[in-house]
Design a protein around this motif. Structure first.
Motif, mmCIF file in Angstrom:
data_model
loop_
_atom_site.group_PDB
_atom_site.id
_atom_site.type_symbol
_atom_site.label_atom_id
_atom_site.label_comp_id
_atom_site.label_asym_id
_atom_site.label_seq_id
_atom_site.Cartn_x
_atom_site.Cartn_y
_atom_site.Cartn_z
ATOM 1 N N PHE A 13 0.865 -1.178 0.000
ATOM 2 C CA PHE A 13 0.000 0.000 0.000
ATOM 3 C C PHE A 13 0.899 1.224 0.000
ATOM 4 O O PHE A 13 1.759 1.364 0.879
ATOM 5 C CB PHE A 13 -0.906 0.015 1.239
ATOM 6 C CG PHE A 13 -1.901 1.132 1.214
ATOM 7 C CD1 PHE A 13 -3.146 0.952 0.648
ATOM 8 C CD2 PHE A 13 -1.585 2.373 1.743
ATOM 9 C CE1 PHE A 13 -4.071 1.989 0.596
ATOM 10 C CE2 PHE A 13 -2.501 3.420 1.706
ATOM 11 C CZ PHE A 13 -3.745 3.219 1.130
ATOM 12 N N ILE A 14 0.721 2.103 -0.982
ATOM 13 C CA ILE A 14 1.534 3.319 -1.082
ATOM 14 C C ILE A 14 0.712 4.487 -0.546
ATOM 15 O O ILE A 14 -0.255 4.917 -1.150
ATOM 16 C CB ILE A 14 1.989 3.575 -2.533
ATOM 17 C CG1 ILE A 14 2.779 2.370 -3.070
ATOM 18 C CG2 ILE A 14 2.836 4.858 -2.594
ATOM 19 C CD1 ILE A 14 3.095 2.442 -4.556
ATOM 20 N N ASN A 15 1.114 4.965 0.611
ATOM 21 C CA ASN A 15 0.457 6.077 1.290
ATOM 22 C C ASN A 15 1.250 7.339 0.987
ATOM 23 O O ASN A 15 2.466 7.376 1.219
ATOM 24 C CB ASN A 15 0.428 5.782 2.802
ATOM 25 C CG ASN A 15 0.074 6.979 3.653
ATOM 26 O OD1 ASN A 15 0.968 7.575 4.253
ATOM 27 N ND2 ASN A 15 -1.175 7.319 3.748
ATOM 28 N N HIS A 16 0.589 8.359 0.444
ATOM 29 C CA HIS A 16 1.304 9.574 0.044
ATOM 30 C C HIS A 16 0.312 10.725 -0.127
ATOM 31 O O HIS A 16 -0.904 10.521 -0.210
ATOM 32 C CB HIS A 16 2.034 9.333 -1.279
ATOM 33 C CG HIS A 16 1.084 9.191 -2.437
ATOM 34 N ND1 HIS A 16 0.915 10.181 -3.366
ATOM 35 C CD2 HIS A 16 0.239 8.187 -2.769
ATOM 36 C CE1 HIS A 16 -0.013 9.783 -4.239
ATOM 37 N NE2 HIS A 16 -0.427 8.581 -3.899
ATOM 38 N N HIS A 17 0.835 11.930 -0.201
ATOM 39 C CA HIS A 17 0.029 13.117 -0.496
ATOM 40 C C HIS A 17 0.125 13.338 -2.001
ATOM 41 O O HIS A 17 1.179 13.705 -2.518
ATOM 42 C CB HIS A 17 0.562 14.324 0.281
ATOM 43 C CG HIS A 17 -0.329 15.511 0.200
ATOM 44 N ND1 HIS A 17 -0.134 16.518 -0.699
ATOM 45 C CD2 HIS A 17 -1.447 15.835 0.897
ATOM 46 C CE1 HIS A 17 -1.081 17.431 -0.548
ATOM 47 N NE2 HIS A 17 -1.885 17.020 0.419
ATOM 48 N N GLY A 18 -0.966 13.096 -2.696
ATOM 49 C CA GLY A 18 -0.975 13.075 -4.153
ATOM 50 C C GLY A 18 -0.377 14.280 -4.840
ATOM 51 O O GLY A 18 0.406 14.131 -5.777
ATOM 52 N N ARG A 74 3.750 18.645 2.493
ATOM 53 C CA ARG A 74 2.326 18.874 2.800
ATOM 54 C C ARG A 74 1.602 17.606 3.259
ATOM 55 O O ARG A 74 0.384 17.610 3.388
ATOM 56 C CB ARG A 74 1.639 19.473 1.577
ATOM 57 C CG ARG A 74 2.158 20.886 1.285
ATOM 58 C CD ARG A 74 1.486 21.503 0.111
ATOM 59 N NE ARG A 74 2.027 20.872 -1.100
ATOM 60 C CZ ARG A 74 1.791 21.291 -2.324
ATOM 61 N NH1 ARG A 74 1.020 22.319 -2.528
ATOM 62 N NH2 ARG A 74 2.332 20.683 -3.367
ATOM 63 N N TYR A 75 2.329 16.555 3.519
ATOM 64 C CA TYR A 75 1.726 15.280 3.924
ATOM 65 C C TYR A 75 0.791 15.457 5.125
ATOM 66 O O TYR A 75 -0.336 14.987 5.119
ATOM 67 C CB TYR A 75 2.831 14.264 4.257
ATOM 68 C CG TYR A 75 2.313 12.932 4.730
ATOM 69 C CD1 TYR A 75 2.095 11.901 3.825
ATOM 70 C CD2 TYR A 75 2.032 12.700 6.076
ATOM 71 C CE1 TYR A 75 1.618 10.674 4.244
ATOM 72 C CE2 TYR A 75 1.559 11.481 6.502
ATOM 73 C CZ TYR A 75 1.343 10.470 5.586
ATOM 74 O OH TYR A 75 0.851 9.257 6.020
ATOM 75 N N CYS A 81 -4.284 11.154 4.519
ATOM 76 C CA CYS A 81 -2.951 10.558 4.660
ATOM 77 C C CYS A 81 -2.732 10.059 6.085
ATOM 78 O O CYS A 81 -2.254 8.937 6.301
ATOM 79 C CB CYS A 81 -1.857 11.565 4.315
ATOM 80 S SG CYS A 81 -1.666 11.894 2.563
ATOM 81 N N LEU A 82 -3.072 10.886 7.044
ATOM 82 C CA LEU A 82 -2.874 10.512 8.443
ATOM 83 C C LEU A 82 -3.793 9.366 8.854
ATOM 84 O O LEU A 82 -3.393 8.495 9.629
ATOM 85 C CB LEU A 82 -3.069 11.730 9.345
ATOM 86 C CG LEU A 82 -1.987 12.800 9.179
ATOM 87 C CD1 LEU A 82 -2.377 14.081 9.908
ATOM 88 C CD2 LEU A 82 -0.636 12.297 9.668
#
Length: 166
Positions: A13-18, A74-75, A81-82
């Motif tokens: 799973f790739i968690n990121h701020h798009g 900006r994550y 995201c959190l």
């Protein structure tokens, strides 16, 4: 079956701020992992218009073996995201943090209109967990994207092969 329908559980799973990383490290990593015949989950690539976002995301997190968390300037502005990070930590998934243009010490939880004090504490705890997990620190101005993606992919493959060996 279409790729976005999650024919098999996702491996990563790739968690990121798009806005910050979709077209760089997150997208490159998704592409590389797909080339390695893994099944990564990335919002823009893995969901179809008919999917329910929260159900798709939480299902992917529950079923994944590894969570890659791409931190960016900006994550922490992103409640989603959190939420995803906290779920990865709650489910005790292996985390691989990538600190892209931000130092671990610069990550701070903000207040959100829709969050409770309990939720903010959960976010802070998840950030602390990720901060103290060995990962990658990357400067996009001077770093080599290919080296970062290759190194991260190698670690993911190693973790997945160790899990299969259990």
């Amino acid at each position: 079956m279409a790729r976005g329908m999650l024919a098999r559980p996702c491996d990563v799973f790739i968690n990121h701020h798009g806005v910050d990383t979709e077209r760089t490290v997150a997208g490159l990593l998704y592409h590389r992992l797909s080339q390695l015949n893994l099944n990564p989950f990335l919002h823009s690539k893995s969901m179809q218009p008919s999917n329910k976002p929260f159900e798709s995301i939480s299902s992917a997190i529950r079923k994944c073996k590894v969570g890659v968390v791409v931190f960016s300037p900006r994550y922490c502005n992103s409640y989603l995201c959190l939420q995803e990070l906290a779920l990865l930590v709650d489910m005790k998934k292996k985390l691989i943090p990538i600190f892209c243009d931000i130092k671990p010490s610069e990550l701070h939880v903000m207040s959100y209109d829709k969050s409770t004090p309990k939720e903010l504490l959960r976010f802070r705890n998840a950030l602390t967990e990720a901060r103290y997990t060995v990962g990658f620190v990357f400067d996009s101005q001077s770093g080599n994207w290919s080296d970062l993606v290759t190194s991260a992919s190698d670690i993911i493959v190693k973790i997945l092969s160790e899990e299969e060996g259990c």
